[in-house]
Design an enzyme around this catalytic site. Structure first.
Site, PDB file in Angstrom:
ATOM      1  N   ARG A 129     -10.352  20.564  50.031  1.00  0.00           N
ATOM      2  CA  ARG A 129     -10.012  20.833  51.290  1.00  0.00           C
ATOM      3  C   ARG A 129     -10.287  19.388  52.072  1.00  0.00           C
ATOM      4  NH1 ARG A 129     -14.243  24.347  53.060  1.00  0.00           N
ATOM      5  NH2 ARG A 129     -15.185  22.593  53.749  1.00  0.00           N
ATOM      6  N   TYR A 153       5.502  23.003  74.231  1.00  0.00           N
ATOM      7  CA  TYR A 153       5.782  24.030  73.064  1.00  0.00           C
ATOM      8  C   TYR A 153       4.917  25.447  73.218  1.00  0.00           C
ATOM      9  CZ  TYR A 153       5.861  26.027  68.263  1.00  0.00           C
ATOM     10  OH  TYR A 153       5.862  26.794  67.289  1.00  0.00           O
ATOM     11  N   ASP A 170       2.741  15.245  71.947  1.00  0.00           N
ATOM     12  CA  ASP A 170       3.347  15.805  70.941  1.00  0.00           C
ATOM     13  C   ASP A 170       4.950  15.305  70.682  1.00  0.00           C
ATOM     14  OD1 ASP A 170       5.134  17.619  69.250  1.00  0.00           O
ATOM     15  OD2 ASP A 170       3.996  19.502  69.962  1.00  0.00           O
ATOM     16  N   LYS A 180       9.367  20.169  60.932  1.00  0.00           N
ATOM     17  CA  LYS A 180      10.316  19.965  61.527  1.00  0.00           C
ATOM     18  C   LYS A 180      10.992  18.756  60.643  1.00  0.00           C
ATOM     19  CE  LYS A 180       9.330  23.134  64.524  1.00  0.00           C
ATOM     20  NZ  LYS A 180       8.907  22.950  65.750  1.00  0.00           N
TER      21      LYS A 180
END
Ligand SMILES: *Cc1c(COP(=O)(O)O)cnc(C)c1O
Length: 398
Positions: A64, A117, A189, A214
């Protein structure tokens, strides 16, 4: 075989980005010559001795907390954005959440662009509110006047340029100047611009978020987010990211690393194709406005020209007044445009949206319904024919 490292053409950071994208995050000669790095999966990482376990003095300590696969992508994004440190998250939205939580504390205040967003609004109304952090939404075009909204307890200014769905540009240098004058960090962003076309850290921002879902992934088969920051905020970001147990899936990270190799040619196509389609929409009698900062008639064009070196494949149109049923008739019959969230893959998408439902700092006034388009890699004549038929259905249903 360090001698095999290709250092031709000057120091790596001086090379052009297309060159660096082909070479970053891999060391073939440390992997038996294989061009691509191997995919490391795993939770447990073994220590050779109790002493090593106690000191944790090895590069990787637990799956992790990092693997060679994740590190290769982190370092690549840091290099692309010109940042000191990058963390990876399970999604783009998780990257937004980790960034916010690394900066806020009870009693604090966040300045959030009204064009953000949309799911980020829920973080503000939910978790942030619950821990006693107030959010003020502001007009994305506010520029230097952001100074008037900064309070002693303001902990960050959050920006996104151009805005999600509505594509307002933001004057990032003016905002960062005003925020930094009051010691407030700025978050951007940068999912739309990608590091190829926009470099927020160079314009003064302190944090850059990407939905790797994306353009990095580029094929609609990945969920991944990243946050890149400067030396000053690296410890703070890393600690919050680690405490929340955030990490990206190894396969998703590998797919993003692979996606970066072709980012230049994909973005070149998306840019050109989207501009041509935007022109085509602008010439249609059914269309009132096209929302695309790369177009000279867009209100954000000057800022875009000043701060961006290119535009990408996503933009919106505002139709002339018509019924939602007519819009449905247009979109339902499209054969090449998919309908669904996300974008940045190879396939074209169309999505109806209504900003008046969620805006709070600004009033969305438009001639008619809005549709967001993502232009993929298909032939543009075929896309236009598909839309032509769509507009005929729209007219018939109006
Ligand atoms: C899609 C998107 C996100 C969220 O990414 P996910 O991986 O879908 O969670 C964040 N910001 C912007 C601008 C986006 O377009």
């Amino acid at each position: 075989m360090p001698g095999k490292k290709n250092t031709a053409g000057g120091a790596p950071r001086q090379r052009k980005i297309a060159t660096r994208l082909s070479h970053m995050g891999r060391e073939p000669h440390e992997n038996y010559g294989f061009v691509n790095p191997p995919l490391y999966r795993g939770s447990t990482i073994l220590y050779p001795s109790v002493a090593a376990l106690r000191s944790r003095d090895q590069k990787f300590t637990y799956g992790r907390r990092g693997t060679p696969t994740l590190l290769a992508l982190e370092e690549s994004i840091s290099e692309l954005e010109g940042g000191a440190h990058t963390v990876l998250t399970s999604s783009g939205l998780a990257a937004c959440g980790v960034t916010l939580l690394s900066l806020v504390s009870s009693g604090g205040h966040v300045l959030m662009t009204d064009s953000v967003y949309q799911p980020v609004r829920k973080i503000c109304a939910g978790i942030l509110k619950r821990i006693g952090v107030e959010t003020t939404f502001y007009d994305p075009r506010i520029g230097a006047s952001i100074a008037d909204l900064i309070r002693p307890e303001t902990q960050l200014v959050y920006t996104e340029a151009p805005g999600s769905q509505t594509f307002e540009m933001q004057d990032l240098p003016a905002i960062t100047d005003a925020a930094h004058a009051k010691d407030v960090p700025v978050v951007t962003d940068n999912t739309w611009g990608t590091p190829l076309f926009y470099n927020p850290l160079k314009l003064g921002a302190d944090f850059v978020i990407h939905a790797g879902t994306k353009y990095f992934g580029g094929h609609s088969d990945v969920n991944l987010g990243s946050v890149t920051t400067t030396e000053a905020f690296a410890t703070q970001l890393r600690q919050t990211h680690g405490d929340l147990g955030q990490c990206a899936g190894p396969e998703d990270a590998q797919l993003c690393l692979r996606g970066l190799r072709t980012l230049v040619i994909r973005l070149e196509h998306h840019e050109k194709a989207a501009l041509e389609m935007a022109d085509w929409f602008a010439s249609r009698p059914e269309v009132a406005r096209v929302l695309h900062p790369g177009r000279p008639d867009d209100p954000g064009h000057e800022l875009w020209q000043r701060d961006f070196s290119g535009s990408s494949g996503l933009f919106s149109i505002v139709l002339n007044a018509t019924s939602q049923d007519a819009v449905a008739a247009m979109l339902d019959g499209l054969e090449l445009f998919g309908m669904g969230a996300s974008w940045g893959g190879y396939e074209s998408l169309a999505l109806p949206f209504d900003p008046s439902r969620y805006r709070t700092a600004t009033k969305w006034e438009a001639e008619g319904p809005c549709i967001r388009f993502f232009i993929g890699l298909e032939d543009l004549d075929d896309l236009k024919a598909d839309l032509d038929a769509g507009f005929a259905r729209l007219a018939a249903a109006s």
